[in-house]
Design a protein around this motif. Structure first.
Motif, mmCIF file in Angstrom:
data_model
loop_
_atom_site.group_PDB
_atom_site.id
_atom_site.type_symbol
_atom_site.label_atom_id
_atom_site.label_comp_id
_atom_site.label_asym_id
_atom_site.label_seq_id
_atom_site.Cartn_x
_atom_site.Cartn_y
_atom_site.Cartn_z
ATOM 1 N N HIS A 111 1.005 -1.304 0.174
ATOM 2 C CA HIS A 111 0.099 0.170 -0.081
ATOM 3 C C HIS A 111 0.860 1.486 -0.144
ATOM 4 O O HIS A 111 0.561 2.092 -0.705
ATOM 5 C CB HIS A 111 -0.889 0.006 1.274
ATOM 6 C CG HIS A 111 -2.211 -0.825 1.142
ATOM 7 N ND1 HIS A 111 -3.123 -0.708 0.270
ATOM 8 C CD2 HIS A 111 -2.615 -2.012 1.752
ATOM 9 C CE1 HIS A 111 -4.262 -1.485 0.148
ATOM 10 N NE2 HIS A 111 -3.427 -2.299 1.239
ATOM 11 N N GLN A 112 1.896 1.501 0.867
ATOM 12 C CA GLN A 112 2.749 2.210 0.745
ATOM 13 C C GLN A 112 3.745 2.482 -0.563
ATOM 14 O O GLN A 112 3.728 3.548 -0.884
ATOM 15 C CB GLN A 112 3.791 2.156 1.979
ATOM 16 C CG GLN A 112 3.228 2.406 3.327
ATOM 17 C CD GLN A 112 2.849 3.912 3.559
ATOM 18 O OE1 GLN A 112 3.739 4.869 2.981
ATOM 19 N NE2 GLN A 112 1.539 4.240 3.876
ATOM 20 N N GLY B 285 1.428 4.132 -2.893
ATOM 21 C CA GLY B 285 0.823 5.488 -2.533
ATOM 22 C C GLY B 285 -0.438 5.722 -2.035
ATOM 23 O O GLY B 285 -1.072 6.487 -2.581
ATOM 24 N N ASP B 286 -1.044 4.471 -1.684
ATOM 25 C CA ASP B 286 -2.747 4.579 -1.323
ATOM 26 C C ASP B 286 -2.953 5.311 -0.047
ATOM 27 O O ASP B 286 -1.920 5.454 0.721
ATOM 28 C CB ASP B 286 -2.941 3.201 -0.870
ATOM 29 C CG ASP B 286 -3.396 2.181 -2.102
ATOM 30 O OD1 ASP B 286 -3.520 2.624 -3.284
ATOM 31 O OD2 ASP B 286 -3.395 0.848 -2.184
ATOM 32 N N PRO B 287 -3.959 5.920 -0.264
ATOM 33 C CA PRO B 287 -4.132 6.684 1.187
ATOM 34 C C PRO B 287 -4.557 5.915 2.216
ATOM 35 O O PRO B 287 -4.893 4.730 2.098
ATOM 36 C CB PRO B 287 -5.447 7.559 0.875
ATOM 37 C CG PRO B 287 -5.993 6.806 -0.435
ATOM 38 C CD PRO B 287 -4.982 6.152 -1.140
ATOM 39 N N LEU B 288 -4.602 6.546 3.397
ATOM 40 C CA LEU B 288 -4.667 5.730 4.655
ATOM 41 C C LEU B 288 -5.929 5.014 4.796
ATOM 42 O O LEU B 288 -5.992 3.897 5.277
ATOM 43 C CB LEU B 288 -4.326 6.626 5.805
ATOM 44 C CG LEU B 288 -4.492 6.236 7.278
ATOM 45 C CD1 LEU B 288 -3.471 5.020 7.493
ATOM 46 C CD2 LEU B 288 -4.944 7.125 8.227
ATOM 47 N N LYS B 289 -7.039 5.333 4.346
ATOM 48 C CA LYS B 289 -8.281 4.844 4.529
ATOM 49 C C LYS B 289 -8.240 3.587 3.578
ATOM 50 O O LYS B 289 -9.388 2.800 3.801
ATOM 51 C CB LYS B 289 -9.312 5.759 3.935
ATOM 52 C CG LYS B 289 -9.426 6.177 2.479
ATOM 53 C CD LYS B 289 -10.654 7.006 2.011
ATOM 54 C CE LYS B 289 -10.594 7.243 0.498
ATOM 55 N NZ LYS B 289 -11.577 8.140 0.129
ATOM 56 N N ARG B 290 -7.527 3.440 2.711
ATOM 57 C CA ARG B 290 -7.336 2.242 1.946
ATOM 58 C C ARG B 290 -6.832 1.010 2.812
ATOM 59 O O ARG B 290 -6.855 -0.234 2.393
ATOM 60 C CB ARG B 290 -6.655 2.338 0.518
ATOM 61 C CG ARG B 290 -7.306 3.319 -0.315
ATOM 62 C CD ARG B 290 -7.808 2.797 -1.529
ATOM 63 N NE ARG B 290 -7.005 1.746 -2.202
ATOM 64 C CZ ARG B 290 -7.452 0.665 -2.978
ATOM 65 N NH1 ARG B 290 -8.932 0.651 -2.917
ATOM 66 N NH2 ARG B 290 -6.806 -0.558 -3.345
ATOM 67 N N TYR B 291 -5.848 1.364 3.515
ATOM 68 C CA TYR B 291 -4.999 0.297 4.128
ATOM 69 C C TYR B 291 -5.306 0.402 5.810
ATOM 70 O O TYR B 291 -4.762 -0.394 6.587
ATOM 71 C CB TYR B 291 -3.887 0.326 3.899
ATOM 72 C CG TYR B 291 -2.714 1.500 4.118
ATOM 73 C CD1 TYR B 291 -2.377 1.823 5.496
ATOM 74 C CD2 TYR B 291 -2.870 2.404 3.212
ATOM 75 C CE1 TYR B 291 -1.371 2.902 5.504
ATOM 76 C CE2 TYR B 291 -1.795 3.617 3.467
ATOM 77 C CZ TYR B 291 -1.581 3.564 4.700
ATOM 78 O OH TYR B 291 -0.618 4.879 4.835
#
Length: 168
Positions: A105-106, A109-115
């Protein structure tokens, strides 16, 4: 009666096990949720694109998704149903898997809500493992007083009253 520690371990094991069986099943088949399954397919394609090393090793997004899904289902079943040490091994494997997913996820570059769910379940897996690895509390042993060669149980001494000092 079971100790609070035992109840906590069982509750966490069952809840975490069922969660990972559910999430692994979503990665493997669209029967539970077609939208979630399609979202997983898209996410794993982006993970493999972000790590060209996987492609060089011959790992496709399908193989990665199905491997992680199968491992989640297997470890989830062990966490839910199998007693003893295998639960701790499954817990550890799932914790490593959660760390890998957080890395993916990092990486993309996924946003926090995705992980955020992965963070929460990683913390729960860590807590369950720490609680399970703590030694079981043993009841205090009776101390024995030897008087003239006769052994007698030592009478439990009450704590001194507030404001009074115990003198021996």
């Amino acid at each position: 009666m079971a100790s609070p520690r035992t109840i906590t371990i069982i509750a966490l094991s069952v809840a975490l096990g069922l969660f990972f069986v559910f999430m692994g099943t979503i990665k493997l088949t669209p029967r539970l949720s077609r939208d979630a399954y399609n979202e997983m397919k898209r996410a794993y394609k982006s993970y493999v694109r972000a790590l060209p090393m996987l492609k060089k090793m011959g790992v496709s997004s399908i193989l990665l998704r199905k491997s992680i899904g199968a491992l989640e289902v297997a470890c989830g079943i062990v966490m839910t149903l199998v007693p003893g040490r295998p639960k701790d091994v499954a817990n550890f494997l799932l914790l490593l898997l959660v760390l890998a997913v957080l890395f993916f996820h990092q990486l993309v570059g996924d946003p926090l809500k995705r992980y955020a769910h992965a963070l929460v379940f990683g913390i729960l897996l860590t807590c369950r493992l720490l609680i399970a690895r703590q030694p079981e509390e043993q009841p205090p042993e009776k101390r024995i007083l030897s008087v003239n060669g006769d052994e007698q149980p030592l009478i439990h001494e009450a704590p001194p009253e507030k404001g009074k000092m115990k003198v021996s």
